[in-house]
Design a protein around this motif. Structure first.
Motif, short mmCIF file in Angstrom:
data_model
loop_
_atom_site.label_atom_id
_atom_site.label_comp_id
_atom_site.label_asym_id
_atom_site.label_seq_id
_atom_site.Cartn_x
_atom_site.Cartn_y
_atom_site.Cartn_z
N ALA A 196 31.25 -14.80 58.33
CA ALA A 196 31.13 -15.58 57.09
C ALA A 196 32.13 -16.72 57.02
O ALA A 196 31.85 -17.78 56.46
CB ALA A 196 31.29 -14.67 55.88
N PHE A 197 33.31 -16.52 57.59
CA PHE A 197 34.34 -17.56 57.60
C PHE A 197 34.52 -18.17 58.99
O PHE A 197 35.53 -18.80 59.28
CB PHE A 197 35.68 -17.01 57.10
N GLY A 198 33.51 -17.98 59.85
CA GLY A 198 33.59 -18.50 61.21
C GLY A 198 34.42 -17.59 62.09
O GLY A 198 34.71 -16.44 61.75
N SER A 199 34.80 -18.11 63.25
CA SER A 199 35.71 -17.40 64.15
C SER A 199 36.30 -18.43 65.10
O SER A 199 35.87 -19.59 65.12
CB SER A 199 34.97 -16.30 64.93
N GLY A 200 37.29 -18.01 65.87
CA GLY A 200 37.92 -18.95 66.79
C GLY A 200 38.86 -19.92 66.09
O GLY A 200 39.32 -19.66 64.98
N PRO A 201 39.12 -21.07 66.71
CA PRO A 201 40.14 -21.99 66.18
C PRO A 201 39.80 -22.59 64.84
O PRO A 201 40.70 -23.06 64.13
CB PRO A 201 40.24 -23.07 67.27
N HIS A 207 43.18 -30.94 66.27
CA HIS A 207 42.96 -29.88 65.30
C HIS A 207 44.11 -28.87 65.32
O HIS A 207 44.55 -28.39 64.27
CB HIS A 207 41.64 -29.16 65.60
N THR A 208 44.61 -28.56 66.50
CA THR A 208 45.71 -27.60 66.63
C THR A 208 46.93 -28.09 65.87
O THR A 208 47.60 -27.33 65.15
CB THR A 208 46.05 -27.38 68.12
N ARG A 209 47.25 -29.38 66.03
CA ARG A 209 48.40 -29.97 65.33
C ARG A 209 48.21 -29.88 63.81
O ARG A 209 49.10 -29.42 63.08
CB ARG A 209 48.55 -31.43 65.74
N MET A 210 47.03 -30.32 63.33
CA MET A 210 46.79 -30.33 61.89
C MET A 210 46.82 -28.92 61.32
O MET A 210 47.40 -28.67 60.26
CB MET A 210 45.45 -30.99 61.60
N ARG A 211 46.20 -27.99 62.01
CA ARG A 211 46.15 -26.62 61.49
C ARG A 211 47.54 -26.01 61.41
O ARG A 211 47.87 -25.31 60.46
CB ARG A 211 45.23 -25.76 62.35
N ALA A 212 48.37 -26.30 62.41
CA ALA A 212 49.74 -25.77 62.40
C ALA A 212 50.50 -26.29 61.18
O ALA A 212 51.26 -25.54 60.54
CB ALA A 212 50.46 -26.16 63.69
N LEU A 213 50.33 -27.56 60.87
CA LEU A 213 51.03 -28.14 59.72
C LEU A 213 50.44 -27.64 58.39
O LEU A 213 51.19 -27.25 57.49
CB LEU A 213 50.95 -29.68 59.79
N VAL A 214 49.13 -27.64 58.28
CA VAL A 214 48.50 -27.24 57.02
C VAL A 214 48.75 -25.76 56.72
O VAL A 214 48.91 -25.37 55.56
CB VAL A 214 46.98 -27.54 57.07
N SER A 215 48.81 -24.94 57.76
CA SER A 215 49.02 -23.51 57.55
C SER A 215 50.36 -23.22 56.89
O SER A 215 50.55 -22.14 56.31
CB SER A 215 48.93 -22.75 58.88
N ARG A 216 51.29 -24.18 56.92
CA ARG A 216 52.57 -24.00 56.23
C ARG A 216 52.35 -23.84 54.72
O ARG A 216 53.20 -23.26 54.03
CB ARG A 216 53.50 -25.19 56.48
N GLY A 217 51.25 -24.37 54.22
CA GLY A 217 50.96 -24.24 52.81
C GLY A 217 50.14 -23.02 52.46
O GLY A 217 49.94 -22.71 51.28
#
Length: 387
Positions: free
Chosen positions: A327-332, A83-93
């Motif tokens: 409402a949008f969760g928390s944490g990772p 998840h950490t890898r995917m989030r780092a990449l997706v956050s670029r967008g």
């Protein structure tokens, strides 16, 4: 005490049941549906922040529970380090600059789609608003304008649940297949000729030489298309309805407190009701040993009404501090699209307040969406008086 998230009566007003759970069964067990539920703010927040114990790898909903859930819902159903890898990449967008830069497009879409309804004077608020996030997301993805009506049709199929559904219907899978093919074609085009849009940003995203594959990008686009539509459509209608029910708070919103209107609606009557997690080891909760592998339901909407955190929590109050709302969760797993959802909600409500002097809701025509995970309206008949 019975809590069944598939019960339609509960879905239409879950909050009294949540109060009974928080006070009488903060760890709740449903033997028939084989899940446990946590309803207090402290417990839900702690679970959100502990993916090692509360795993997402089997999915985030009871009806899509699967050991290979990441193939269905992408990085929502991943734990660190995947998840950490995917989030780092997706956050670029989803950089702040990219989201903020969308405001003119969001406002143009909102004005275009709201204008005919406001001119008519009487319309289904939920139906009119449902097109806005689909068109905005199409703008974000770079979908050609002529294809957006079809995107709206497919998106509506993906978010619709019918009476009696406890599993995903076949129509969902057919629409998902059509969208997947369209996304793959779009990705191929952007790999050949990048544009200034989210698909190109995902295609070009690079973290230390790591890149996203086509299937990973498709999963991200599918998630954005469904989650983005659901959250904005339902939250806008919930905000409109709650302001109508609470004229004193509506007056505050009409004086310019749009951001507070958005945030209090997220807390008081948010669209996301709960998410599922899988317990990774035997754990004692409230004196009971919950076994490894247990399906856990985290009731974020209940946590947001917990009086231990929010004084007079069942009062709709635009002046309150909503800083601890989940409402949008928390944490990772905090929602990556939260800023985009807030932007769309703010702009839509700003446009409505600028145009509308007053309004009424026909309660006899209200229809609710029946979903275990989401709360909102299928129909919200509205009559407006323009300025």
């Amino acid at each position: 005490m019975l809590y069944n998230p598939f019960d339609h009566a509960l879905q239409e007003n879950p909050y009294p049941t949540y109060a009974r759970l928080r006070d009488g069964a903060p760890l709740y067990r449903n033997d028939e549906l084989d899940f446990w539920a946590l309803s207090r703010h402290a417990d839900v927040n702690a679970a959100f922040r502990d993916p090692a114990l509360f795993s997402s790898a089997h999915g985030v909903s009871l009806e899509m529970w699967d050991p290979d859930a990441s193939g269905l819902v992408g990085f929502l159903a991943m734990d660190p380090p995947r998840h950490t890898r995917m989030r780092a990449l997706v956050s670029r967008g989803f950089t702040p600059a990219r989201v903020a830069g969308l405001e003119p497009a969001v406002r143009a879409v909102a004005r275009e789609l709201l204008a005919p309804a406001l001119e008519a004077g009487t319309f289904d608020f939920a139906g009119v608003v449902s097109a806005i996030p689909v068109y905005v997301i199409s703008e974000l993805l770079g979908v050609p304008r002529e294809d957006r009506a079809e995107m709206l049709r497919l998106s509506e199929i993906l978010i619709t649940r019918y009476d009696g559904d406890t599993e995903i219907p076949q129509t969902f899978w057919e629409a998902a297949g059509t969208l997947t093919a369209a996304y793959k074609e779009l990705i191929a085009e952007r790999r050949a000729r990048p544009h200034d849009d989210l698909v190109s940003a995902l295609v070009l995203a690079d973290v230390d030489g790591d890149r996203l594959g086509d299937d990973e990008i498709v999963a991200v686009l599918s998630l954005i298309g469904v989650a983005g539509n659901e959250s904005v459509t339902k939250l806008a209608a919930n905000a409109w309805y709650q302001a109508w029910l609470h004229p004193g708070q509506r007056a505050i919103a009409w004086r310019g407190a749009i951001a507070a209107w958005v945030e209090e609606t997220l807390r008081y009557d948010g669209s996301a009701q709960m998410v599922a997690r899988r317990l990774t080891r035997d754990t004692v909760l409230y004196g009971t040993t919950v076994p490894a592998g247990a399906r856990m339901v985290l009731l974020g909407a209940s946590a947001n009404r917990d009086p231990r955190v929010f004084p007079d929590a069942d009062r709709y109050d635009l002046t309150r501090d909503t800083g601890q709302a989940l409402a949008f969760g928390s944490g990772p797993h905090f929602c990556l699209g939260a800023a985009l959802a807030r932007l769309q909600l703010r702009v839509v409500l700003e446009e409505l307040v600028a145009a509308v002097e007053g309004y009424d809701v026909d309660e006899t025509g209200i229809e609710f969406v029946h979903s275990p995970n989401l709360r909102g309206f299928r129909a919200l008949p509205t009559t407006v008086t323009l300025r």
